[in-house]
Design a protein around this motif. Structure first.
Motif, short mmCIF file in Angstrom:
data_model
loop_
_atom_site.label_atom_id
_atom_site.label_comp_id
_atom_site.label_asym_id
_atom_site.label_seq_id
_atom_site.Cartn_x
_atom_site.Cartn_y
_atom_site.Cartn_z
N MET A 1 12.93 12.11 -17.42
CA MET A 1 12.82 10.72 -17.01
C MET A 1 12.12 9.97 -18.13
SD MET A 1 11.33 9.18 -13.46
CE MET A 1 11.97 10.53 -12.54
N GLN A 2 12.53 8.78 -18.34
CA GLN A 2 12.00 8.01 -19.44
C GLN A 2 10.74 7.26 -19.03
OE1 GLN A 2 15.22 5.56 -20.60
NE2 GLN A 2 16.41 7.22 -21.43
N GLY A 3 9.95 6.87 -20.04
CA GLY A 3 8.69 6.20 -19.79
C GLY A 3 8.83 4.87 -19.08
N TRP A 4 9.89 4.13 -19.37
CA TRP A 4 10.06 2.82 -18.73
C TRP A 4 10.29 2.97 -17.23
CZ3 TRP A 4 14.47 1.59 -16.09
CH2 TRP A 4 15.59 2.37 -16.34
N LEU A 5 10.88 4.10 -16.83
CA LEU A 5 11.11 4.32 -15.40
C LEU A 5 9.79 4.56 -14.68
CD1 LEU A 5 13.43 4.34 -13.46
CD2 LEU A 5 13.75 6.76 -13.90
N TYR A 6 8.86 5.28 -15.33
CA TYR A 6 7.53 5.45 -14.75
C TYR A 6 6.83 4.10 -14.62
CZ TYR A 6 7.80 10.51 -15.38
OH TYR A 6 8.17 11.82 -15.31
N GLY A 7 7.01 3.26 -15.61
CA GLY A 7 6.43 1.92 -15.55
C GLY A 7 7.00 1.11 -14.40
N LEU A 8 8.30 1.24 -14.17
CA LEU A 8 8.94 0.53 -13.06
C LEU A 8 8.39 1.02 -11.72
CD1 LEU A 8 11.11 -1.45 -12.07
CD2 LEU A 8 12.71 0.48 -12.08
N TYR A 9 8.26 2.34 -11.58
CA TYR A 9 7.68 2.88 -10.35
C TYR A 9 6.26 2.37 -10.14
CZ TYR A 9 11.52 6.27 -10.01
OH TYR A 9 12.73 6.88 -9.90
N ALA A 10 5.47 2.35 -11.21
CA ALA A 10 4.09 1.88 -11.11
C ALA A 10 4.04 0.41 -10.71
CB ALA A 10 3.36 2.10 -12.43
N LEU A 11 4.95 -0.38 -11.27
CA LEU A 11 5.00 -1.80 -10.93
C LEU A 11 5.35 -2.01 -9.46
CD1 LEU A 11 4.87 -4.74 -11.97
CD2 LEU A 11 7.33 -4.55 -12.38
N ILE A 12 6.32 -1.27 -8.97
CA ILE A 12 6.71 -1.39 -7.56
C ILE A 12 5.56 -0.99 -6.64
CG2 ILE A 12 8.22 -0.43 -5.77
CD1 ILE A 12 10.40 -0.25 -7.96
N ILE A 13 4.90 0.12 -6.96
CA ILE A 13 3.76 0.56 -6.14
C ILE A 13 2.63 -0.45 -6.23
CG2 ILE A 13 2.02 2.36 -5.88
CD1 ILE A 13 4.13 4.37 -6.81
N PHE A 19 0.03 -6.38 -1.76
CA PHE A 19 0.34 -7.01 -0.48
C PHE A 19 -0.38 -6.32 0.68
CE2 PHE A 19 4.29 -8.66 -2.59
CZ PHE A 19 3.94 -9.99 -2.49
N THR A 20 -0.54 -4.99 0.59
CA THR A 20 -1.17 -4.27 1.69
C THR A 20 -2.68 -4.16 1.53
OG1 THR A 20 -0.81 -2.13 0.62
CG2 THR A 20 0.90 -2.91 2.14
N GLY A 21 -3.21 -4.48 0.34
CA GLY A 21 -4.65 -4.40 0.11
C GLY A 21 -5.13 -3.00 -0.22
N PHE A 26 -3.50 2.82 -4.89
CA PHE A 26 -2.68 2.67 -6.09
C PHE A 26 -3.30 3.40 -7.27
CE2 PHE A 26 -1.95 0.17 -10.01
CZ PHE A 26 -0.62 0.50 -10.20
N ILE A 27 -4.60 3.25 -7.44
CA ILE A 27 -5.29 3.92 -8.54
C ILE A 27 -5.21 5.44 -8.37
CG2 ILE A 27 -7.56 4.29 -9.60
CD1 ILE A 27 -8.14 1.33 -8.93
N MET A 28 -5.43 5.92 -7.16
CA MET A 28 -5.38 7.36 -6.91
C MET A 28 -3.97 7.91 -7.12
SD MET A 28 -8.40 8.22 -6.43
CE MET A 28 -8.15 9.91 -5.95
N LEU A 29 -2.95 7.18 -6.69
CA LEU A 29 -1.58 7.62 -6.93
C LEU A 29 -1.28 7.66 -8.42
CD1 LEU A 29 0.46 5.79 -4.14
CD2 LEU A 29 0.12 8.24 -4.40
#
Length: 55
Positions: A1-13, A19-21, A26-29
């Motif tokens: 998997m490429q690095g940009w895909l990890y960035g996309l996942y991180a952005l979505i999370i 929104f959920t507070g 997020f930091i732990m994940l």
């Protein structure tokens, strides 16, 4: 998997966590994902060395 895909996942999370507070979650994940990525890279390196020993 490429690095940009990890960035996309991180952005979505990150967006969901804002929104959920759940910023701490997020930091732990993020820490867990970084650890798993390091373990995966190490296992791939060990596999490569073992394959070279067999040949």
């Amino acid at each position: 998997m490429q690095g940009w895909l990890y960035g996309l996942y991180a952005l979505i999370i990150a967006i969901i966590s804002i929104f959920t507070g759940e910023v701490v979650t997020f930091i732990m994940l993020g820490l867990i994902l970084i650890s798993l990525q390091n373990i995966h890279a190490t296992l791939k390196a060990i596999l490569k060395v073992n394959k070279e020993k067999i040949d």
